[in-house]
Design an enzyme around this catalytic site. Structure first.
Site: not given
Ligand code: NAP
Length: 490
Positions: A160-161, A169, A184, A260-261, A294, A391
């Site tokens: 979402w961020n 990307r 998705k 990308e975590l 991130c 984080e």
């Molecule tokens: P998240 O909870 O891991 O969610 C990311 C995506 O995965 C969302 O679309 C989410 O959908 C989906 N998701 C969650 N659980 C899932 C599952 N069991 N199966 C399939 N999809 C699933 O992360 P977030 O809170 O949205 O984002 C923040 C994180 O992203 C931070 O840790 C940040 O560092 C990381 N990030 C990394 C980068 C990079 O390039 N390294 C860039 C940006 C962000 P729903 O939300 O709809 O459940």
């Protein structure tokens, strides 16, 4: 009643799933509500895909694959380039929409449109530069041909961020390589991806090449897609724990994966740093996107000779940041994405303070409506504090002093993550040493922001696998074939 710009824009955002070139409601008629984190108000009600919809989206991506893979690279390139041009024409729409659904300040949302758009332009250029090799075998018995081929239907999951940039990307290199996709977006910010998909249609993308599923049941809908033997690639951006779970699911099909975590970026300020530049860099590295990046600097590791001055100057800047609804003029810090994010920031600050850190400004949630947290500085954070390990993902700047270069390196590398580091020093040789000693996939050397579509973005350790952007980005969606042919002279 007057219709506002925001209402007009929201009315133009599709509220359906895009499957096989058709916008349609979820099979079971389910919907989800998208809210403004600054007010809690509902922005729009959209379709919430079921498992069946997910499978239909993958069917469509599989059906479209052969045609798209064999479409001339120039045609694919031209579509991406048109998409870039359209995005530039519609940039204010996308900036406002992101600000509404995610909360980021409008100026930053405009910056994301510029950054996110670059992936469309960059990969329109890369699409026509996929090279192979031809050469004699060392023994002289034959000729070796190396060619690149699209990996197949892909599943793209975005967070979402950065609702636009994380989508472009992935979408742009996949389409450039000749892959078809199901994307998705996160449940909290799906509107930008829906509007982007409409734009890609307008740019001439054929039906089925890009399919979009929005859902409130990401786990249940995604797993069957990932385990489907027709899927060949999973690209995920999000948290490390979810990434690990998805890697386990992807293992069965031996899928190509890009991950990308999460991050825990160190920001090291040496005693010879230009403090004006370091403070400017710190503000950008920490407070961009309300700290929810991130790449956000998580730990400010500052030499003891300059730590007091650095702390004084950043605290003065942080205390002046204007907090409010991102879409309002002049706001620099918007809301956090949800209540959980506010609670996490509050508990990380409270933990550090309880261990002896000193709170210099902020430190508390701001009473609603909306999910706001005060821009915060905590200094003298003791080792062992949660804030150094986790984080933060919020507007909290945590400072740790150090005395020697070895100490700075040890503190900086003391994390499971390795996405990005920032180093401020006026010494060239010290900067060179840091490039070699800091265990991160990216580094800002006297720079507070590193993201660039032309660069390979990605992390070491538990921050991920693969690279997005740069010359590397398209190879995440290509697979190599080597062919041996006889010596043509024998
Ligand atoms: P998240 O909870 O891991 O969610 C990311 C995506 O995965 C969302 O679309 C989410 O959908 C989906 N998701 C969650 N659980 C899932 C599952 N069991 N199966 C399939 N999809 C699933 O992360 P977030 O809170 O949205 O984002 C923040 C994180 O992203 C931070 O840790 C940040 O560092 C990381 N990030 C990394 C980068 C990079 O390039 N390294 C860039 C940006 C962000 P729903 O939300 O709809 O459940």
């Amino acid at each position: 009643m007057t219709i506002t710009v925001e209402q007009t824009l929201l009315a133009r955002v599709p509220e359906a799933l895009l499957i096989g070139g058709r916008w349609r409601p979820a099979a079971g008629g389910e919907t989800l509500l998208v809210r403004d984190p600054a007010t809690g108000a509902v922005l729009k009600e959209i379709a919430s895909a079921s498992v069946e919809d997910g499978r239909a989206a993958l069917d469509a991506a599989c059906d479209a694959f052969e045609d798209w893979a064999s479409t001339p690279a120039r045609v694919r390139s031209d579509i991406l380039r048109r998409a870039f041009d359209l995005l530039m024409e519609r940039k204010e729409d996308f900036a406002l929409l992101m600000s509404l659904e995610m909360g980021k300040p409008l100026a930053e949302a405009r910056g994301e449109v510029a950054y996110g758009g670059e992936f469309l332009r960059w990969f329109s250029e890369e699409a026509v530069r996929v090279a192979g090799r031809y050469g004699a075998s060392p023994e002289g018995h034959g000729r070796m041909i190396v060619t690149q081929h699209p990996v197949g239907p892909c599943y793209l999951i975005t967070p979402w961020n950065f609702p636009l940039a994380m989508a472009t990307r992935k979408i742009a290199p996949a389409l450039a390589a000749g892959c078809t996709v199901v994307i998705k977006p996160a449940e909290l910010t799906p509107l930008t991806t829906l509007l982007l998909s409409r734009l890609l249609e307008d740019a001439g993308l054929p039906p089925g090449v890009l399919n979009v599923i929005t859902t409130s049941r990401s786990g249940a809908v995604s797993e069957p897609i990932i385990r489907d033997p027709r899927l060949r690639k999973l690209s995920f951006t999000g948290s490390t724990p979810v990434g690990v779970r998805l890697l386990e699911q992807a293992a069965g099909g031996v899928l190509r994966t890009s991950m990308e975590l999460g991050g825990n970026a160190p920001f090291v300020v040496f005693e010879d740093a230009d403090l004006d530049k370091a403070v400017d860099g710190a503000m950008a590295a920490k407070f961009r996107n309300i700290g929810q990046a991130c790449t956000a600097a998580n730990r400010f590791i500052v030499h003891s000779a300059v730590v007091d001055e650095f702390t004084r100057r950043v605290t003065a800047r942080v205390a002046e940041l204007r907090v409010g609804r991102g879409a309002d003029q002049g706001v620099e810090i918007g809301p956090l994405i949800d209540e959980r994010a506010v609670d996490k920031a509050a508990s990380l600050v409270a933990d550090a303070v309880s261990r002896g850190a000193s709170l210099r400004t902020g430190g508390h949630a701001i009473h609603g409506p909306g999910t706001f947290f005060e821009p915060t500085v905590v200094a003298d954070v003791p080792p062992g504090s949660d804030i150094l390990r986790e984080e933060i993902f919020g507007p909290v700047l945590a400072i740790v002093p150090f005395d020697t270069e070895d100490q700075a390196v040890a503190i900086a590398n003391d994390t499971d993550y390795g996405l990005v580091s920032y180093v401020y020093t006026e010494s060239l040789t010290r900067g060179q040493r840091m490039i070699e000693r800091l265990a991160t996939g990216m580094m800002g050397l006297n720079m507070g922001v590193v993201s660039n579509a032309a660069a390979p973005f990605g992390g070491w350790k538990r921050s991920g696998l693969g690279r997005e952007g740069g010359a590397e980005g398209i190879h995440e969606y290509l697979q190599t074939k080597y062919t041996l042919t006889p010596d043509p002279f024998v």
